[in-house]
Write a protein that holds these residues in place. Structure first.
Motif, mmCIF file in Angstrom:
data_model
loop_
_atom_site.group_PDB
_atom_site.id
_atom_site.type_symbol
_atom_site.label_atom_id
_atom_site.label_comp_id
_atom_site.label_asym_id
_atom_site.label_seq_id
_atom_site.Cartn_x
_atom_site.Cartn_y
_atom_site.Cartn_z
ATOM 1 N N SER A 101 -88.710 25.894 -5.921
ATOM 2 C CA SER A 101 -90.126 25.999 -5.590
ATOM 3 C C SER A 101 -90.898 26.614 -6.753
ATOM 4 C CB SER A 101 -90.320 26.853 -4.333
ATOM 5 O OG SER A 101 -89.754 26.219 -3.207
ATOM 6 N N SER B 274 -92.317 17.444 -4.265
ATOM 7 C CA SER B 274 -93.208 17.385 -3.105
ATOM 8 C C SER B 274 -94.622 17.801 -3.507
ATOM 9 C CB SER B 274 -92.695 18.324 -2.011
ATOM 10 O OG SER B 274 -92.734 19.675 -2.453
ATOM 11 N N ASN B 275 -95.590 17.488 -2.648
ATOM 12 C CA ASN B 275 -96.995 17.880 -2.859
ATOM 13 C C ASN B 275 -97.521 17.463 -4.231
ATOM 14 O OD1 ASN B 275 -96.854 19.163 -0.353
ATOM 15 N ND2 ASN B 275 -96.347 21.133 -1.258
ATOM 16 N N SER B 276 -97.016 16.350 -4.736
ATOM 17 C CA SER B 276 -97.348 15.974 -6.113
ATOM 18 C C SER B 276 -97.296 14.463 -6.292
ATOM 19 C CB SER B 276 -96.357 16.594 -7.106
ATOM 20 O OG SER B 276 -96.206 17.971 -6.915
ATOM 21 N N PHE C 195 -95.279 23.440 -5.168
ATOM 22 C CA PHE C 195 -94.526 22.204 -5.000
ATOM 23 C C PHE C 195 -93.046 22.520 -5.123
ATOM 24 C CE2 PHE C 195 -95.123 22.472 -9.563
ATOM 25 C CZ PHE C 195 -93.947 21.998 -10.110
ATOM 26 N N LYS C 196 -92.245 21.629 -4.602
ATOM 27 C CA LYS C 196 -90.798 21.808 -4.622
ATOM 28 C C LYS C 196 -90.176 20.684 -5.431
ATOM 29 C CE LYS C 196 -88.937 23.400 -0.935
ATOM 30 N NZ LYS C 196 -88.449 23.529 0.465
ATOM 31 N N GLU D 60 -83.053 22.505 -4.905
ATOM 32 C CA GLU D 60 -84.493 22.473 -4.730
ATOM 33 C C GLU D 60 -85.067 23.759 -5.307
ATOM 34 O OE1 GLU D 60 -85.037 21.870 -0.520
ATOM 35 O OE2 GLU D 60 -85.446 19.737 -0.833
ATOM 36 N N ASN E 197 -87.280 14.557 -8.166
ATOM 37 C CA ASN E 197 -88.459 14.228 -7.372
ATOM 38 C C ASN E 197 -89.210 15.517 -7.073
ATOM 39 O OD1 ASN E 197 -90.322 12.689 -5.965
ATOM 40 N ND2 ASN E 197 -88.740 11.429 -5.008
ATOM 41 N N SER F 23 -86.984 18.628 -6.434
ATOM 42 C CA SER F 23 -85.678 18.267 -5.867
ATOM 43 C C SER F 23 -84.863 17.530 -6.920
ATOM 44 C CB SER F 23 -85.847 17.381 -4.639
ATOM 45 O OG SER F 23 -86.586 18.048 -3.633
#
Length: 240
Positions: free
Chosen positions: A118, A81-83, A103-104, A116, A79, A106
């Motif tokens: 970055s 983030s920010n995306s 974005f990170k 995770e 998954n 995961s």
């Protein structure tokens, strides 16, 4: 972007401990199905993560990540983030469309967070106007003997252009072509099409062929449009 088990021809070994460290350090590997291209390899204890570039992923572009587990019985999911995340039914792979400056990613193993990582996000380089004559890219000059040319707006970064072909499509509201002779504009033509007939201009040697593209936008792989620049310009000298 084909079958997972056929992807790698050459890998370069790196040291790896038992801990999965959240660092975006990658080796470069050569792809078996595309020997002239490479990918980034993030080697870990339980799996290897791949992407076509190691970092500085393009904003609002679709970046593919795929994961190859060491043990086929382990269940992995990815998954970000920010995306926007588009998951695939083919293997353990996702398409990440980042919208922020970073974005990170995961990675979950058997429903538990394994790592995770970055990553940084950048904008595509500003496009440029390219002119093709009989399918060949013209450098600085055009022959007045040619019947037509094809005008394109293209991404100058060849790696991004190759890896993100569907994210590097550019459109403009209009193309304005002017012919300048002895410092004076003697003709002007406006079109929205890329193919331009040179027969419209009565060109002579040493004329200047000036091209302007207005309100340039970039279209990504899901046909979203993003404004890029109000005006692009290019000049070509008319030769024999």
């Amino acid at each position: 972007m084909n079958k997972l088990l056929a992807l790698l021809a050459i890998t370069f070994s790196i040291s790896c401990t038992g801990q999965n460290k959240p660092e975006a350090k990658a080796d470069i590997v050569t792809l078996a199905h595309s020997p002239l291209d490479t990918a980034a390899s993030f080697l870990r204890k339980d799996y290897t993560l791949y992407s076509y570039i190691p970092d500085k992923f393009p904003r609002n572009g679709g970046t593919e990540f795929w994961l190859v587990p060491k043990d086929s019985t382990d269940k992995f999911t990815i998954n970000a983030s920010n995306s926007m995340v588009i998951k695939s039914t083919e293997g353990i792979r996702v398409c990440v469309v980042p919208a922020d400056d970073n974005f990170k990613l995961s990675i979950f193993k058997n429903d538990l967070l394994a790592e995770e990582i970055s990553f940084n996000v950048i904008d595509f380089e500003e496009p440029k106007i390219s002119v093709y004559s009989e399918q060949e890219l013209a450098k600085n000059s055009l022959s007045h003997k040619k019947d037509s040319v094809l005008i394109k707006i293209e991404q100058p970064n060849l790696k991004y252009k190759r890896v993100y072909p569907k994210d590097c499509r550019y459109t403009s509201d209009s193309l304005v072509i002017s012919v300048v002779r002895d410092g004076k504009t003697i003709g002007k033509f406006t079109t929205k099409e890329g193919k331009v007939s040179l027969l419209n201009f009565n060109l002579q040697k040493n004329d200047s062929f000036h091209i302007e593209a207005f309100n340039v936008q970039r279209k990504n792989f899901i046909n979203q449009l993003f404004p890029v620049v109000h005006k692009l310009e290019a000049d070509y000298q008319i030769s024999q």
